[in-house]
Design an enzyme around this catalytic site. Structure first.
Site, short mmCIF file in Angstrom:
data_model
loop_
_atom_site.label_atom_id
_atom_site.label_comp_id
_atom_site.label_asym_id
_atom_site.label_seq_id
_atom_site.Cartn_x
_atom_site.Cartn_y
_atom_site.Cartn_z
N ALA A 193 -27.26 44.81 -99.11
CA ALA A 193 -28.62 44.08 -99.62
C ALA A 193 -28.41 44.08 -101.22
O ALA A 193 -28.67 43.25 -101.99
CB ALA A 193 -29.70 44.83 -99.02
N LYS A 241 -19.53 49.30 -86.28
CA LYS A 241 -19.00 49.58 -87.65
C LYS A 241 -19.89 50.71 -88.26
O LYS A 241 -19.38 51.20 -89.23
CB LYS A 241 -18.92 48.22 -88.35
CG LYS A 241 -20.38 47.70 -88.58
CD LYS A 241 -20.99 47.94 -89.79
CE LYS A 241 -22.35 47.25 -89.79
NZ LYS A 241 -23.26 47.63 -91.08
#
Length: 297
Positions: A119, A169
């Site tokens: 982000a 992940k």
């Protein structure tokens, strides 16, 4: 000119980054709604926003995705597409976000978005790419939202695999933080990345996806970004487990997913590196000792 009404539920970092990115497409009118009004970009009621939305993006914790999805279904039209950015396993029967959304909306109305989308970097208008797990029809409808933006979508028909990769992940990124905090060097980190992806192949298959999705943007691509970035809570947790002398209270998406993953596939079915991460995170075993034991196998 017709514009698409996009509702983003969840005003956290990724929700706001997605909102700012979509603002650059003049054919899209995005809104953010959050349970905390300070994080919303509109004063409209959620139900009203849902009734107007052509697309709903869920940028919310996995613990509430089922509850929120059921509320969404009651208010949206039959043509509205729902996309999840959630990366975790729901405590409700240990389901992936893909499984929850397919059960509620069906495959013809949902997508799973995953990939290297930090982000903080998206907010700086830095270009990136991501995988959208969806059928061909849904991908064709969603893809135009991101035209003329800094996010390019790669199509994957492996909806389950993209969701699974997003969970895994985060877990493996913790080990990268551990390696860096232990100052074990780039050679060992190279081993960890290689082993992580190989184990992700195994686990994605166990979770119902296609093994090759481990090498996609949602798998290897996101692992590289999350494991190496200081913006990543998963990497930060790995480092803190090495450097903090007191109790580590930080919880990341990866650490929160470990117990649910074990419930889903069984502790005995964890591959070696995943088991090592489990011992370091859940059992608070000595990180250096556990990594050395793993590397000696």
């Amino acid at each position: 000119m017709m514009t698409s009404e996009v509702l983003i539920i969840g005003g956290g970092e990724i929700g706001n980054a997605l909102y700012n990115l979509l603002l650059t497409n003049k054919r899209v009118t995005p809104h953010v709604w959050d349970i905390n009004p300070r994080k919303s970009t509109t004063k409209k009621d959620l139900d009203d926003l849902l009734e107007e939305a052509n697309f709903v993006f869920l940028a919310i914790p996995s613990t509430v995705i089922g509850e929120v999805a059921k509320r969404v279904k009651k208010k949206i039209s039959k043509e509205t597409i729902v996309v999840s950015l959630t990366k975790g396993i729901s405590g409700n029967r240990n389901r992936l976000s893909s499984e929850i959304l397919i059960k509620i909306f069906g495959k013809n109305r949902i997508g799973i978005l995953g990939g290297p989308m930090l982000a903080e970097e998206m907010k700086k208008d830095i270009q990136t790419k991501a995988s959208l797990g969806a059928n061909g029809r849904v991908f064709g409808i969603i893809n135009p939202l991101f035209k003329r933006t800094n996010l390019t979508l790669e199509h994957s028909t492996d909806i389950q695999g993209v969701a699974a990769a997003g969970i895994l992940k985060n877990i493996y990124a913790i080990s990268v933080g551990v390696i860096d905090a232990l100052n074990l060097g780039d050679n060992v980190k190279g081993v960890i990345f290689k082993e992580s992806v190989m184990e992700m192949e195994i686990l994605i298959k166990k979770l119902g996806g296609r093994p090759k999705t481990a090498y996609s943007l949602a798998g290897l691509g996101d692992l590289e970004a999350t494991g190496n970035s200081d913006y990543s809570t998963n990497r930060t947790l790995g480092k803190k487990l090495v450097t903090s002398r007191g109790k580590v209270t930080l919880v990341s998406e990866g650490s929160a997913s470990i117990p649910y993953l074990i419930k889903r596939i069984g502790l005995n079915n964890l591959p070696p590196l995943a088991e090592t991460i489990y011992k370091i995170v859940e059992k608070r075993r000595n990180p250096l000792r556990e990594i050395e034991k793993y590397l000696a196998k």
